[in-house]
Scaffold this motif. Structure first.
Motif, PDB file in Angstrom:
ATOM      1  N   GLY A  43     -24.769   3.274  -6.279  1.00 46.19           N
ATOM      2  CA  GLY A  43     -24.459   4.695  -6.393  1.00 46.19           C
ATOM      3  C   GLY A  43     -23.897   5.194  -5.083  1.00 46.19           C
ATOM      4  N   THR A  44     -23.463   6.430  -5.104  1.00 47.02           N
ATOM      5  CA  THR A  44     -22.933   7.021  -3.882  1.00 47.02           C
ATOM      6  C   THR A  44     -24.019   6.979  -2.816  1.00 47.02           C
ATOM      7  OG1 THR A  44     -21.554   8.483  -5.218  1.00 47.02           O
ATOM      8  CG2 THR A  44     -21.859   9.085  -2.903  1.00 47.02           C
ATOM      9  N   PRO A  45     -23.710   6.445  -1.637  1.00 46.10           N
ATOM     10  CA  PRO A  45     -24.741   6.379  -0.594  1.00 46.10           C
ATOM     11  C   PRO A  45     -25.374   7.753  -0.348  1.00 46.10           C
ATOM     12  CG  PRO A  45     -22.778   5.173   0.078  1.00 46.10           C
ATOM     13  CD  PRO A  45     -22.427   5.899  -1.188  1.00 46.10           C
ATOM     14  N   PRO A  46     -26.688   7.772  -0.161  1.00 45.19           N
ATOM     15  CA  PRO A  46     -27.375   9.052   0.026  1.00 45.19           C
ATOM     16  C   PRO A  46     -26.760   9.937   1.113  1.00 45.19           C
ATOM     17  CG  PRO A  46     -28.979   7.311  -0.247  1.00 45.19           C
ATOM     18  CD  PRO A  46     -27.631   6.655  -0.165  1.00 45.19           C
ATOM     19  N   TRP A  47     -26.323   9.345   2.219  1.00 43.81           N
ATOM     20  CA  TRP A  47     -25.782  10.144   3.331  1.00 43.81           C
ATOM     21  C   TRP A  47     -24.478  10.831   2.952  1.00 43.81           C
ATOM     22  CZ3 TRP A  47     -21.064   8.625   5.337  1.00 43.81           C
ATOM     23  CH2 TRP A  47     -20.649   7.315   5.040  1.00 43.81           C
ATOM     24  N   ILE A  48     -23.804  10.361   1.896  1.00 43.07           N
ATOM     25  CA  ILE A  48     -22.595  11.044   1.422  1.00 43.07           C
ATOM     26  C   ILE A  48     -22.962  12.080   0.368  1.00 43.07           C
ATOM     27  CG2 ILE A  48     -20.429  10.764   0.140  1.00 43.07           C
ATOM     28  CD1 ILE A  48     -20.105   8.015   1.414  1.00 43.07           C
ATOM     29  N   THR A  63     -30.073   9.993 -15.649  1.00 41.72           N
ATOM     30  CA  THR A  63     -30.499  10.843 -14.541  1.00 41.72           C
ATOM     31  C   THR A  63     -30.426  10.076 -13.228  1.00 41.72           C
ATOM     32  OG1 THR A  63     -32.806  10.323 -15.033  1.00 41.72           O
ATOM     33  CG2 THR A  63     -31.974  12.420 -15.845  1.00 41.72           C
ATOM     34  N   HIS A  64     -30.098  10.797 -12.185  1.00 38.74           N
ATOM     35  CA  HIS A  64     -29.879  10.217 -10.861  1.00 38.74           C
ATOM     36  C   HIS A  64     -30.489  11.187  -9.857  1.00 38.74           C
ATOM     37  CE1 HIS A  64     -26.599   8.302  -8.031  1.00 38.74           C
ATOM     38  NE2 HIS A  64     -27.827   7.982  -7.687  1.00 38.74           N
ATOM     39  N   ASP A  92     -17.889   8.965 -13.677  1.00 40.08           N
ATOM     40  CA  ASP A  92     -18.916   9.449 -12.749  1.00 40.08           C
ATOM     41  C   ASP A  92     -18.681   8.990 -11.322  1.00 40.08           C
ATOM     42  OD1 ASP A  92     -20.547  10.870 -14.620  1.00 40.08           O
ATOM     43  OD2 ASP A  92     -21.285   8.958 -15.370  1.00 40.08           O
ATOM     44  N   ALA A  93     -17.942   7.902 -11.135  1.00 42.25           N
ATOM     45  CA  ALA A  93     -17.682   7.373  -9.789  1.00 42.25           C
ATOM     46  C   ALA A  93     -16.220   6.949  -9.673  1.00 42.25           C
ATOM     47  CB  ALA A  93     -18.619   6.211  -9.497  1.00 42.25           C
ATOM     48  N   PRO A  94     -15.286   7.878  -9.904  1.00 46.56           N
ATOM     49  CA  PRO A  94     -13.868   7.495  -9.894  1.00 46.56           C
ATOM     50  C   PRO A  94     -13.379   7.003  -8.539  1.00 46.56           C
ATOM     51  CG  PRO A  94     -14.083   9.878  -9.953  1.00 46.56           C
ATOM     52  CD  PRO A  94     -15.464   9.303 -10.151  1.00 46.56           C
TER      53      PRO A  94
END
Length: 161
Positions: A43-48, A63-64, A92-94
């Protein structure tokens, strides 16, 4: 919300919002996520996604959640990566698709350019590995940079990670 937030409470709150919209759940109301959530490194790294977030979790129903020191930021993706990974990547993650396309194109351009230069060298000075290695290095760096840039842009435009 009630004193103790349940998975049902989370799902009800998310159903009232479009996919990607976050709800903020203070740890005073929910000290930990329901047991159905599992920590994920994909998934998108938390810091981003949420600056200050330390971990991310996937739960049922696409859910995320991201964990911050004082709260959980939770959203629902359009597509659950467990049941529809392709839909999840595209919608969701293009940034994954964009970064892959840009990096592939850039790698091909670098390869073609370097092969033309290599073909001008005398036979014994040719380096058959050079064009491939350099295009792979450039492609890898480009993929990472474009992934981060487009993920940050998506988050800045209000779409969660």
């Amino acid at each position: 919300m009630s004193e103790v937030v349940t998975l049902l409470d989370i799902h009800r709150a998310l159903q009232a919002r479009p996919a990607g919209d976050s709800i903020s759940l203070p740890k005073s109301e929910m000290p930990s996520l329901p047991r159905e959530f599992r920590e994920s490194f994909l998934g998108t790294p938390p810091w981003i996604a949420h600056p200050g977030a330390s971990r991310q979790f996937r739960g049922p129903g696409a859910t995320h959640a991201y964990e911050l020191s004082d709260r959980f930021e939770v959203h629902r993706d359009k597509y659950d990566p467990k049941t529809d990974p392709l839909g999840h990547i595209i919608f969701d993650a293009p940034e994954l698709v964009i970064a892959t396309g840009v990096a592939t194109l850039l790698s091909a351009v670098v390869y073609i350019f370097l092969e033309k230069l290599e073909n001008k060298r005398p036979g014994e000075q040719r380096r058959p590995w050079f064009s491939i290695a350099m295009s792979a290095i450039v492609g890898t760096i480009a993929w990472f940079l474009f992934y981060v840039i487009f993920a940050m842009l998506r988050v800045a435009l209000g779409r969660c990670g």
